[in-house]
Design a protein around this motif. Structure first.
Motif, PDB file in Angstrom:
ATOM      1  N   GLY A 142       0.716  -0.814   0.010  1.00  0.00           N
ATOM      2  CA  GLY A 142       0.490  -0.026   0.131  1.00  0.00           C
ATOM      3  C   GLY A 142       0.714   0.951   0.236  1.00  0.00           C
ATOM      4  N   ARG A 143       0.022   2.075  -0.116  1.00  0.00           N
ATOM      5  CA  ARG A 143       0.672   3.475  -0.104  1.00  0.00           C
ATOM      6  C   ARG A 143       2.021   4.044   1.476  1.00  0.00           C
ATOM      7  NH1 ARG A 143      -2.659   7.336  -2.581  1.00  0.00           N
ATOM      8  NH2 ARG A 143      -1.117   6.295  -4.182  1.00  0.00           N
ATOM      9  N   ALA A 144       2.604   4.445   1.859  1.00  0.00           N
ATOM     10  CA  ALA A 144       3.813   4.595   2.620  1.00  0.00           C
ATOM     11  C   ALA A 144       3.786   6.096   2.871  1.00  0.00           C
ATOM     12  CB  ALA A 144       5.122   3.333   2.084  1.00  0.00           C
ATOM     13  N   PHE A 145       3.694   7.243   1.450  1.00  0.00           N
ATOM     14  CA  PHE A 145       4.329   8.248   2.145  1.00  0.00           C
ATOM     15  C   PHE A 145       3.769   8.969   1.135  1.00  0.00           C
ATOM     16  CE2 PHE A 145       7.493  11.631   1.027  1.00  0.00           C
ATOM     17  CZ  PHE A 145       7.675  12.033   2.270  1.00  0.00           C
ATOM     18  N   THR A 146       3.325  10.388   1.566  1.00  0.00           N
ATOM     19  CA  THR A 146       2.581  11.964   0.562  1.00  0.00           C
ATOM     20  C   THR A 146       3.049  12.178   0.590  1.00  0.00           C
ATOM     21  OG1 THR A 146       0.460  10.101   0.391  1.00  0.00           O
ATOM     22  CG2 THR A 146       0.323  12.401  -0.133  1.00  0.00           C
ATOM     23  N   ALA A 147       4.162  13.692   0.022  1.00  0.00           N
ATOM     24  CA  ALA A 147       4.139  14.411  -0.093  1.00  0.00           C
ATOM     25  C   ALA A 147       3.501  15.176  -0.758  1.00  0.00           C
ATOM     26  CB  ALA A 147       5.702  14.592  -0.334  1.00  0.00           C
ATOM     27  N   THR A 148       3.114  16.671  -0.366  1.00  0.00           N
ATOM     28  CA  THR A 148       2.285  18.072  -1.109  1.00  0.00           C
ATOM     29  C   THR A 148       3.225  18.889  -0.827  1.00  0.00           C
ATOM     30  OG1 THR A 148       1.191  18.461   0.682  1.00  0.00           O
ATOM     31  CG2 THR A 148       0.483  17.144  -0.433  1.00  0.00           C
ATOM     32  N   VAL A 149       3.056  20.056  -1.674  1.00  0.00           N
ATOM     33  CA  VAL A 149       3.047  21.523  -1.619  1.00  0.00           C
ATOM     34  C   VAL A 149       2.406  22.336  -2.504  1.00  0.00           C
ATOM     35  CG1 VAL A 149       5.401  22.628  -3.049  1.00  0.00           C
ATOM     36  CG2 VAL A 149       5.853  20.646  -2.794  1.00  0.00           C
ATOM     37  N   ARG A 150       1.820  22.877  -1.655  1.00  0.00           N
ATOM     38  CA  ARG A 150       0.585  23.941  -1.467  1.00  0.00           C
ATOM     39  C   ARG A 150       0.898  25.319  -2.102  1.00  0.00           C
ATOM     40  NH1 ARG A 150      -1.148  19.560  -3.509  1.00  0.00           N
ATOM     41  NH2 ARG A 150      -2.733  18.709  -2.921  1.00  0.00           N
ATOM     42  N   GLY A 151       0.852  26.146  -2.871  1.00  0.00           N
ATOM     43  CA  GLY A 151       1.363  27.878  -2.582  1.00  0.00           C
ATOM     44  C   GLY A 151       0.658  28.661  -3.383  1.00  0.00           C
ATOM     45  N   THR A 152       0.642  30.022  -2.988  1.00  0.00           N
ATOM     46  CA  THR A 152       0.472  31.056  -3.751  1.00  0.00           C
ATOM     47  C   THR A 152       1.457  31.414  -4.878  1.00  0.00           C
ATOM     48  OG1 THR A 152      -1.709  31.120  -2.211  1.00  0.00           O
ATOM     49  CG2 THR A 152      -1.318  32.355  -3.375  1.00  0.00           C
ATOM     50  N   ARG A 153       1.201  32.024  -5.444  1.00  0.00           N
ATOM     51  CA  ARG A 153       2.044  33.169  -6.805  1.00  0.00           C
ATOM     52  C   ARG A 153       2.235  33.930  -6.625  1.00  0.00           C
ATOM     53  NH1 ARG A 153       3.427  31.481 -12.429  1.00  0.00           N
ATOM     54  NH2 ARG A 153       3.854  33.349 -13.456  1.00  0.00           N
ATOM     55  N   ARG A 154       3.291  34.693  -6.225  1.00  0.00           N
ATOM     56  CA  ARG A 154       3.480  35.231  -6.322  1.00  0.00           C
ATOM     57  C   ARG A 154       4.362  36.427  -7.221  1.00  0.00           C
ATOM     58  NH1 ARG A 154      -0.315  36.102  -3.907  1.00  0.00           N
ATOM     59  NH2 ARG A 154      -0.559  35.790  -1.042  1.00  0.00           N
ATOM     60  N   GLU A 155       4.392  38.075  -7.144  1.00  0.00           N
ATOM     61  CA  GLU A 155       5.339  38.579  -8.020  1.00  0.00           C
ATOM     62  C   GLU A 155       6.666  38.737  -7.173  1.00  0.00           C
ATOM     63  OE1 GLU A 155       6.259  43.040 -10.090  1.00  0.00           O
ATOM     64  OE2 GLU A 155       4.572  43.330  -8.826  1.00  0.00           O
ATOM     65  N   ALA A 156       7.526  37.751  -8.303  1.00  0.00           N
ATOM     66  CA  ALA A 156       9.142  38.095  -8.174  1.00  0.00           C
ATOM     67  C   ALA A 156       9.999  39.462  -7.805  1.00  0.00           C
ATOM     68  CB  ALA A 156       9.555  37.451  -8.982  1.00  0.00           C
TER      69      ALA A 156
END
Length: 244
Positions: free
Chosen positions: A179-193
């Motif tokens: 089965g599934r052993a590990f989950t990684a997520t990246v969530r972000g909001t775009r901003r002007e550089a």
């Protein structure tokens, strides 16, 4: 395609489900750039964001794009001058640690050709996965690099990597036998550089990549103290030394 460069204020989450459930969250920021045209910062801000070809692929090419093209050519893929969009951590105050750098690769007609996922571990190793996502942005790859001391090099990744837009939403699952052993997520909001935005993020997350590396080690110690067995490291994906 999205305009670059841009910054993403991100939340990175890890959820381990076996052999013991454990979760962590970490806030940081990442850059979205065109490796052919990396950001040109004012001299005073350059220590806050450096994109060094030594930190990617074999580390011995003149540019990040040259390293990418050499990797793709070794797998029979040619972009014919097409554009690349790269999501990464920059080298900050001379230090960098990039658990995951992503390259969305396009042909000269603007059509997607592939995605490259470059994974680094805390032992100085790195490995690149050549992916061909489906219409939903999902791709699979056999695990090849020792990443966590609590997982052997087995199983496979299921990655959902849609191109970054106003929101960043990436997911990586590790599936092993049983089965599934590990989950990684990246969530972000775009901003002007912008200069002001970079300064705010740098003040909010000082030594951002060092903090990521330190957090991984601290959580590893916690898991070890909770009795998780360490798996021997047998692979040899050493990268050149990342010196300032």
């Amino acid at each position: 395609m999205n305009a670059v460069p841009a910054l993403y204020a991100c939340t990175i989450s890890h959820v381990r489900t076996t052999p013991r459930r454990y979760a962590l969250r970490h806030r940081t920021y990442m850059w979205l750039i065109d490796p052919d045209h990396p950001p040109q910062l004012p001299r005073a801000l350059r220590p806050l964001a450096r994109f060094d070809p030594r930190d990617h692929f074999t580390g011995d090419r003149q540019s990040v794009r040259a390293g990418l093209d050499a990797f793709l050519a070794g797998h029979g893929v040619h972009l014919d001058g097409g554009r690349v969009v790269m999501l990464t951590h920059a080298r900050v105050l001379g230090y960098v640690f990039n658990p995951l750098t992503l390259y969305w690769c396009y042909g000269p007609d603007g059509e997607p050709r592939c995605v490259v996922a470059e994974v680094h571990n805390t032992y100085g190793g790195r490995h690149c996965y050549l992916l061909h996502p489906d219409a939903s942005g999902t791709a699979r790859a056999e695990k090849k690099l020792y990443v966590s001391p609590f997982f052997p090099v087995d199983g496979g990744y299921r990655m959902r990597l849609p191109p970054p837009g106003p929101q960043l939403a990436l997911t990586v699952h590790l599936d092993r036998e049983g089965g599934r052993a590990f989950t990684a997520t990246v969530r972000g909001t775009r901003r002007e550089a912008s200069t002001a935005r970079l300064l705010r993020l740098a003040l909010r997350h000082p030594w951002s990549t060092l903090a990521v590396s330190a957090a991984i080690r601290v959580h590893g110690i916690r898991l070890y103290l909770r009795g998780l067995p360490v798996q021997p490291r047998t692979d040899d994906h050493r990268a050149p030394e990342n010196v300032t």
